[in-house]
Enzyme design. Structure first.
Site, mmCIF file in Angstrom:
data_model
loop_
_atom_site.group_PDB
_atom_site.id
_atom_site.type_symbol
_atom_site.label_atom_id
_atom_site.label_comp_id
_atom_site.label_asym_id
_atom_site.label_seq_id
_atom_site.Cartn_x
_atom_site.Cartn_y
_atom_site.Cartn_z
ATOM 1 N N TYR A 1 -40.825 -19.348 -5.394
ATOM 2 C CA TYR A 1 -39.956 -18.189 -5.629
ATOM 3 C C TYR A 1 -39.864 -17.860 -7.111
ATOM 4 O O TYR A 1 -40.144 -16.731 -7.533
ATOM 5 C CB TYR A 1 -38.555 -18.442 -5.063
ATOM 6 C CG TYR A 1 -37.509 -17.527 -5.670
ATOM 7 C CD1 TYR A 1 -37.620 -16.143 -5.542
ATOM 8 C CD2 TYR A 1 -36.429 -18.038 -6.381
ATOM 9 C CE1 TYR A 1 -36.679 -15.288 -6.112
ATOM 10 C CE2 TYR A 1 -35.485 -17.194 -6.955
ATOM 11 C CZ TYR A 1 -35.609 -15.821 -6.812
ATOM 12 O OH TYR A 1 -34.694 -14.994 -7.386
ATOM 13 N N ASP B 1 -32.411 -16.152 -13.365
ATOM 14 C CA ASP B 1 -32.430 -17.216 -14.363
ATOM 15 C C ASP B 1 -33.394 -18.337 -13.986
ATOM 16 O O ASP B 1 -33.769 -19.158 -14.827
ATOM 17 C CB ASP B 1 -31.020 -17.786 -14.586
ATOM 18 C CG ASP B 1 -30.350 -18.307 -13.326
ATOM 19 O OD1 ASP B 1 -30.953 -18.245 -12.239
ATOM 20 O OD2 ASP B 1 -29.178 -18.750 -13.419
#
Length: 336
Positions: free
Chosen positions: A139, A114
């Site tokens: 990331y 998410d």
């Protein structure tokens, strides 16, 4: 639907967080086969596909710790983007060599996060599959890039892909650099329990077995080329996660001196660019696939804490690794 019992091939680089003890039972029984290699090594991927002839590929492999991506983004680009490209190219070549029902049934499922959607305010609606991407860390940017590659391979080549974007996982076997296992093990060791900033960052927590059930159902029922958001419907502030664990440990493993574990909570300097809130709207997967989480956060965290208390042998295999050095290096001296 239960989780399948068919054999699996685990293709793993076995970095600092990799632990063959996690699947030792399945390796011994022959249900699982371990291939120790890097997904960015196309020769190794090609050889594994040719040898084991899988009917589908489920791409879990990723560098996933935000702090590590801030300190060393190169590994995240290598694994999450170059590695995904490698898997896509070799899996597409393998798929092109299949015929008939084997080719029609083949699936490539990409597991994402998410975090690619960015950060929400307290009043924003939860992330849906149409939420624009806005990654805020190396990331999440690397995972966003990998998502786009998977989408492009479906639309350009007709490659049979599926993508899932999940919320924060937790449960047994979780490597203790992540919040929940870190808090459990630090508490048991009588160490400080580090909480970033004011502790009010919100995450949606998904029990790991619920996530696995969702992946199996998407593989079986998902529409090719589609994305499905997988959430636990458990939005909780980080500080509330920590205090919940502390109170559960007070009940199950009280400290010798009788002081509550909450006394170990220590607020540390916030992570750079720390996203404030994540939340997933899982209505698409519920409607189209029929999946919903079986665990509440209360039931899931009870199972998780109990598992760590009962599985000291696995914990010992982790303690022999390098995670303690990482935690000491990155949390030391940051108390505020």
């Amino acid at each position: 639907m239960g989780l399948p019992e068919e054999p699996v091939v685990v293709f793993d680089k076995l970095t600092y967080a990799g632990n063959p003890a996690t699947i030792a039972e399945h390796l011994q029984s022959g249900r699982a086969t371990l291939v120790h290699a890097d997904i960015a090594d196309r020769d190794a991927v090609r050889a594994a596909l040719a040898t084991h002839q899988p009917r589908m590929v489920v791409h879990f492999a990723a560098e996933s710790h935000v702090d590590r991506s801030i300190h060393g983004p190169g590994e995240f680009i290598h694994t999450n983007m170059v590695g995904t490209f490698s898997l896509l190219e070799e899996s597409r070549a393998y798929w092109n060599g299949l015929e008939g029902e084997a080719k029609a049934a083949f699936r490539f499922l990409h597991v994402s996060t998410d975090e690619v959607y960015g950060s929400l305010s307290d009043t924003d609606p939860a992330f849906s599959e149409t939420t624009p991407y806005a990654p805020n860390s190396p990331y999440s940017a690397s995972k966003a890039g990998s998502d786009h590659l998977v989408r492009a391979y479906h639309h350009t080549y007709g490659f049979p892909t599926l993508t899932t974007n999940c919320s924060n996982n937790y449960g047994p076997y979780h490597f203790p650099e992540k919040l929940i296992p870190l808090i459990i093990l630090n508490a048991l060791d009588g160490k400080k329990l580090p909480v970033y900033g004011d502790g009010l960052n919100i995450r949606d927590w998904l029990f790991v077995r619920d996530h696995c059930e969702a992946i199996c159902q998407v593989l079986e029922k998902g529409t090719l080329g589609e994305t499905y958001n997988v959430g636990g419907i458990n939005e909780i502030k980080n500080i509330d996660v920590v205090t919940t664990i502390c109170r559960k440990l007070d009940e199950l493993r009280p400290r010798a001196d009788g002081t509550p574990y909450e006394s170990l909570i220590t607020y540390v300097t916030d992570r750079p660019g720390h996203d404030r809130r994540y939340a997933i709207d899982p209505s698409k997967i519920q409607r189209d696939i029929g999946w919903k989480p079986a665990e509440t956060f209360e039931s899931g965290i009870n199972k998780t804490v109990a598992w760590y208390l009962e599985n000291t042998a696995w914990i010992d295999t982790v303690r022999s690794g390098g995670y303690r050095d990482w935690i000491a290096q990155n949390y030391a001296g940051r108390t505020v």
